[in-house]
Design an enzyme around this catalytic site. Structure first.
Site, PDB file in Angstrom:
ATOM      1  N   ASP A  84       9.765  -4.713  -2.705  1.00 27.94           N
ATOM      2  CA  ASP A  84       8.895  -4.157  -3.744  1.00 27.94           C
ATOM      3  C   ASP A  84       9.141  -4.858  -5.085  1.00 27.94           C
ATOM      4  OD1 ASP A  84       6.966  -2.535  -4.777  1.00 27.94           O
ATOM      5  OD2 ASP A  84       8.241  -0.773  -4.971  1.00 27.94           O
ATOM      6  N   GLY A  85       8.074  -4.970  -5.873  1.00 26.72           N
ATOM      7  CA  GLY A  85       8.224  -5.479  -7.245  1.00 26.72           C
ATOM      8  C   GLY A  85       7.513  -6.796  -7.519  1.00 26.72           C
TER       9      GLY A  85
ATOM     10  N   HIS B 204       3.386 -12.330  -5.231  1.00 28.20           N
ATOM     11  CA  HIS B 204       3.565 -12.343  -3.767  1.00 28.20           C
ATOM     12  C   HIS B 204       3.999 -13.731  -3.293  1.00 28.20           C
ATOM     13  CE1 HIS B 204       2.148  -8.315  -3.661  1.00 28.20           C
ATOM     14  NE2 HIS B 204       0.885  -8.596  -3.896  1.00 28.20           N
TER      15      HIS B 204
ATOM     16  N   SER C  90       1.446  -3.030   4.409  1.00 30.01           N
ATOM     17  CA  SER C  90       1.440  -1.693   5.012  1.00 30.01           C
ATOM     18  C   SER C  90       0.027  -1.284   5.408  1.00 30.01           C
ATOM     19  CB  SER C  90       2.015  -0.666   4.034  1.00 30.01           C
ATOM     20  OG  SER C  90       1.051  -0.326   3.062  1.00 30.01           O
TER      21      SER C  90
ATOM     22  N   LEU D 244      18.459 -15.344  15.187  1.00 30.35           N
ATOM     23  CA  LEU D 244      18.060 -14.225  14.318  1.00 30.35           C
ATOM     24  C   LEU D 244      16.678 -13.756  14.771  1.00 30.35           C
ATOM     25  CD1 LEU D 244      18.518 -12.639  11.489  1.00 30.35           C
ATOM     26  CD2 LEU D 244      16.974 -14.347  10.555  1.00 30.35           C
TER      27      LEU D 244
ATOM     28  N   SER E 177       8.246   5.076   1.820  1.00 31.91           N
ATOM     29  CA  SER E 177       6.878   4.552   1.864  1.00 31.91           C
ATOM     30  C   SER E 177       6.372   4.220   3.277  1.00 31.91           C
ATOM     31  CB  SER E 177       6.746   3.311   0.963  1.00 31.91           C
ATOM     32  OG  SER E 177       6.997   3.651  -0.368  1.00 31.91           O
TER      33      SER E 177
END
Ligand code: FPP
Length: 237
Positions: free
Chosen positions: A13-14, A30, A58, A124, A182
């Site tokens: 976020d941010g 972004h 989202s 990973l 969220s």
């Protein structure tokens, strides 16, 4: 030596505020967020984290201004095309998690190709949650079980969820100063340790990741038990 979480999940976020502070369009934030994400994935891999799961778009983000939504879609496609070869070279397996209905053919093609290219990597697991919501995930899992006529048990639901290929997150980080979940990993975060950073996502660097891991190392994970049980002492002593 800190305890390294096996699975780190992040609400990045941010980005919007980072851009606004610089009088730039939100999409510029972004873009910077993608750079921060690349740095973070590399740092996680270097520290021995086995799974990284990030919230990139989202179910509710469709409600943002249309130029931001289209900017995020374009950014996702270009990041997938650009980064897939280096993910392959670094042993990273990319999994895009979320509702694929409603994604454009261009987005779908890019994500399917990147997933196929990296499918055999094991160093990973990098889950990018895109058009994802925790409620969507629980509902789609329940619907799948119901369609198969299977009883809805915890184990069956767990296996039908979109993150069934990885263990639950140990550490859930949210940047940007807000203290909310969220609609991210509602089921899987049941016993995750939560860490909130006031840094805006584009500013989240290796030092911030290490601070989150150091904080995680100090936590006592009891999973519903008592401290005494964990230390194998009789309770009440
Ligand atoms: C939240 O910041 C961030 C998002 C909704 C998008 C996260 C995406 C990235 C970090 C880039 C990676 C993206 C792709 C598509 C691979 P915000 O916009 O809500 O920030 P604000 O709270 O400051 O407005």
């Amino acid at each position: 030596m800190p305890t390294i979480p096996q699975h780190i999940a992040i609400v990045m976020d941010g980005n919007g505020r980072w851009a606004k502070q610089r009088f730039l369009p939100r999409v510029a934030g972004h873009k910077q967020g993608v750079d921060a994400l690349r740095r973070c994935a590399n740092a996680c891999q270097a520290r021995g984290v086995r799974v990284l799961t990030v919230f990139a778009f989202s179910s509710e983000n469709w409600n943002r201004p249309s130029e931001e939504v289209s900017g995020l879609m374009e950014l996702f496609v270009s990041a997938l095309l650009r980064e897939a070869p280096s993910l392959l070279a670094q042993g990273v397996r990319l999994c895009v998690v979320g509702d694929r209905a409603g994604l454009s053919p261009k987005v779908l093609a890019a994500l399917v190709n990147a997933e196929a290219l990296t499918a055999h990597n094991t160093s990973l697991v990098f889950n990018v949650c895109f058009n994802y919501g925790g409620r969507w995930d629980i509902a789609q899992a329940a619907a799948r079980l119901a369609a198969r006529g299977e009883p809805i048990t915890e184990l069956a639901l767990d296996r039908a969820l979109s993150l069934a290929h990885v263990p639950d997150p140990d550490l859930l980080i949210r940047t940007g100063g807000e203290m909310r979940i969220s609609n991210f990993l509602l089921w899987q975060a049941a016993y995750a340790e939560l860490y909130f950073s006031s840094k805006l996502w584009p500013d989240f660097d290796e030092a911030e990741l290490d601070a989150a891991i150091a904080d995680y190392s100090q936590r006592e994970r009891r999973f519903g038990k008592t401290t005494e049980q964990l230390r194998m002492l009789p309770t009440g002593t």
